[in-house]
Design a protein around this motif. Structure first.
Motif, PDB file in Angstrom:
ATOM      1  N   LEU A  55     -56.781 -47.831  -3.082  1.00 37.55           N
ATOM      2  CA  LEU A  55     -55.667 -48.738  -3.314  1.00 37.55           C
ATOM      3  C   LEU A  55     -56.054 -49.854  -4.287  1.00 37.55           C
ATOM      4  N   ALA A  56     -57.261 -50.370  -4.164  1.00 34.41           N
ATOM      5  CA  ALA A  56     -57.708 -51.444  -5.066  1.00 34.41           C
ATOM      6  C   ALA A  56     -57.703 -50.967  -6.517  1.00 34.41           C
ATOM      7  N   LEU A  57     -58.124 -49.728  -6.748  1.00 35.26           N
ATOM      8  CA  LEU A  57     -58.116 -49.179  -8.103  1.00 35.26           C
ATOM      9  C   LEU A  57     -56.683 -49.020  -8.605  1.00 35.26           C
ATOM     10  N   MET A  58     -55.794 -48.580  -7.723  1.00 32.44           N
ATOM     11  CA  MET A  58     -54.391 -48.416  -8.111  1.00 32.44           C
ATOM     12  C   MET A  58     -53.821 -49.762  -8.549  1.00 32.44           C
ATOM     13  N   HIS A  59     -54.143 -50.813  -7.807  1.00 37.94           N
ATOM     14  CA  HIS A  59     -53.671 -52.148  -8.172  1.00 37.94           C
ATOM     15  C   HIS A  59     -54.253 -52.592  -9.521  1.00 37.94           C
ATOM     16  N   LYS A  60     -55.523 -52.284  -9.762  1.00 36.60           N
ATOM     17  CA  LYS A  60     -56.152 -52.641 -11.045  1.00 36.60           C
ATOM     18  C   LYS A  60     -55.452 -51.949 -12.210  1.00 36.60           C
ATOM     19  N   VAL A  61     -55.178 -50.669 -12.033  1.00 35.99           N
ATOM     20  CA  VAL A  61     -54.545 -49.896 -13.100  1.00 35.99           C
ATOM     21  C   VAL A  61     -53.143 -50.422 -13.380  1.00 35.99           C
ATOM     22  N   ILE A  62     -52.390 -50.691 -12.339  1.00 34.43           N
ATOM     23  CA  ILE A  62     -51.030 -51.203 -12.523  1.00 34.43           C
ATOM     24  C   ILE A  62     -51.073 -52.581 -13.182  1.00 34.43           C
ATOM     25  N   ALA A  63     -51.998 -53.428 -12.758  1.00 37.13           N
ATOM     26  CA  ALA A  63     -52.131 -54.747 -13.387  1.00 37.13           C
ATOM     27  C   ALA A  63     -52.464 -54.589 -14.869  1.00 37.13           C
ATOM     28  N   PHE A  64     -53.361 -53.662 -15.191  1.00 36.47           N
ATOM     29  CA  PHE A  64     -53.708 -53.404 -16.596  1.00 36.47           C
ATOM     30  C   PHE A  64     -52.463 -52.973 -17.374  1.00 36.47           C
ATOM     31  N   CYS A  65     -51.681 -52.085 -16.786  1.00 34.20           N
ATOM     32  CA  CYS A  65     -50.479 -51.592 -17.460  1.00 34.20           C
ATOM     33  C   CYS A  65     -49.484 -52.715 -17.711  1.00 34.20           C
ATOM     34  N   LEU A  66     -49.326 -53.596 -16.738  1.00 38.33           N
ATOM     35  CA  LEU A  66     -48.388 -54.702 -16.893  1.00 38.33           C
ATOM     36  C   LEU A  66     -48.887 -55.714 -17.921  1.00 38.33           C
ATOM     37  N   GLU A  67     -50.191 -55.944 -17.958  1.00 35.91           N
ATOM     38  CA  GLU A  67     -50.769 -56.886 -18.914  1.00 35.91           C
ATOM     39  C   GLU A  67     -50.800 -56.334 -20.332  1.00 35.91           C
ATOM     40  N   ASN A  68     -50.774 -55.022 -20.469  1.00 35.95           N
ATOM     41  CA  ASN A  68     -50.858 -54.358 -21.772  1.00 35.95           C
ATOM     42  C   ASN A  68     -49.651 -53.446 -21.981  1.00 35.95           C
ATOM     43  N   ARG A  69     -48.501 -53.944 -21.583  1.00 37.91           N
ATOM     44  CA  ARG A  69     -47.290 -53.122 -21.560  1.00 37.91           C
ATOM     45  C   ARG A  69     -46.997 -52.465 -22.902  1.00 37.91           C
ATOM     46  N   TYR A  95     -42.125 -46.212  -7.732  1.00 38.48           N
ATOM     47  CA  TYR A  95     -43.166 -46.050  -6.718  1.00 38.48           C
ATOM     48  C   TYR A  95     -44.004 -47.322  -6.638  1.00 38.48           C
ATOM     49  N   SER A  96     -44.278 -47.772  -5.434  1.00 35.74           N
ATOM     50  CA  SER A  96     -45.175 -48.907  -5.212  1.00 35.74           C
ATOM     51  C   SER A  96     -46.617 -48.383  -5.228  1.00 35.74           C
ATOM     52  N   PRO A  97     -47.605 -49.278  -5.312  1.00 41.87           N
ATOM     53  CA  PRO A  97     -48.992 -48.805  -5.235  1.00 41.87           C
ATOM     54  C   PRO A  97     -49.261 -47.997  -3.962  1.00 41.87           C
ATOM     55  N   GLU A  98     -48.681 -48.427  -2.855  1.00 37.38           N
ATOM     56  CA  GLU A  98     -48.875 -47.699  -1.590  1.00 37.38           C
ATOM     57  C   GLU A  98     -48.250 -46.308  -1.651  1.00 37.38           C
ATOM     58  N   MET A  99     -47.100 -46.195  -2.286  1.00 33.75           N
ATOM     59  CA  MET A  99     -46.467 -44.887  -2.439  1.00 33.75           C
ATOM     60  C   MET A  99     -47.281 -44.000  -3.377  1.00 33.75           C
ATOM     61  N   LEU A 100     -47.869 -44.599  -4.392  1.00 32.62           N
ATOM     62  CA  LEU A 100     -48.712 -43.829  -5.309  1.00 32.62           C
ATOM     63  C   LEU A 100     -49.941 -43.282  -4.592  1.00 32.62           C
ATOM     64  N   ILE A 101     -50.466 -44.050  -3.657  1.00 29.37           N
ATOM     65  CA  ILE A 101     -51.614 -43.592  -2.872  1.00 29.37           C
ATOM     66  C   ILE A 101     -51.235 -42.361  -2.051  1.00 29.37           C
ATOM     67  N   CYS A 102     -50.000 -42.295  -1.603  1.00 28.73           N
ATOM     68  CA  CYS A 102     -49.542 -41.097  -0.887  1.00 28.73           C
ATOM     69  C   CYS A 102     -49.533 -39.894  -1.822  1.00 28.73           C
ATOM     70  N   GLN A 103     -49.187 -40.110  -3.082  1.00 28.37           N
ATOM     71  CA  GLN A 103     -49.205 -39.029  -4.072  1.00 28.37           C
ATOM     72  C   GLN A 103     -50.630 -38.635  -4.438  1.00 28.37           C
ATOM     73  N   TYR A 104     -51.499 -39.625  -4.525  1.00 24.76           N
ATOM     74  CA  TYR A 104     -52.886 -39.423  -4.976  1.00 24.76           C
ATOM     75  C   TYR A 104     -53.838 -40.067  -3.973  1.00 24.76           C
ATOM     76  N   PRO A 105     -54.051 -39.427  -2.831  1.00 23.25           N
ATOM     77  CA  PRO A 105     -54.821 -40.047  -1.743  1.00 23.25           C
ATOM     78  C   PRO A 105     -56.308 -40.267  -2.039  1.00 23.25           C
ATOM     79  N   THR A 106     -56.841 -39.662  -3.075  1.00 24.60           N
ATOM     80  CA  THR A 106     -58.259 -39.875  -3.389  1.00 24.60           C
ATOM     81  C   THR A 106     -58.490 -41.129  -4.223  1.00 24.60           C
ATOM     82  N   VAL A 107     -57.427 -41.768  -4.666  1.00 22.85           N
ATOM     83  CA  VAL A 107     -57.547 -42.987  -5.468  1.00 22.85           C
ATOM     84  C   VAL A 107     -57.490 -44.193  -4.533  1.00 22.85           C
TER      85      VAL A 107
END
Length: 105
Positions: free
Chosen positions: A49-63, A35-47
């Protein structure tokens, strides 16, 4: 793992997005499924997009830490499932409900 301000660790140990019910475990699961960040927003529309990108960046940096957290969550879920070997599968419950509905006048 040091959590940034946009992630909150609950008393149970579960990590959630701050001010949301979405757990990091679920978000990582979908992201790992492609799932891309945009697809995740479809799953969780209250989040946002900027926050979704932050979380994914955190996950990638702290894999390593995130992968260890996800593995611990999966282990806990597996233990819970093993503790209840008589649990009924969703398909079985749906079939029972359908049978009840067809039996009623």
């Amino acid at each position: 793992m040091n959590s940034p301000d946009f992630l909150t660790r609950e008393a149970t140990g579960e990590i959630r997005l701050a001010n949301h019910r979405l757990g990091l475990f679920h978000l990582v699961h979908y992201y790992n499924e492609g799932y891309s960040p945009e697809m995740l927003i479809c799953q969780y529309p209250t989040v946002p997009l900027a926050l979704m990108h932050k979380v994914i960046a955190f996950c990638l940096e702290n894999r390593q830490e995130v992968d260890a957290y996800v593995a611990a969550c999966q282990s806990e879920l597996s233990q819970q499932r093993q503790a209840n070997p008589r649990r009924i599968e969703a398909a079985t419950l749906r079939q029972r409900l359908q049978n009840l509905q067809t039996e009623q006048p």
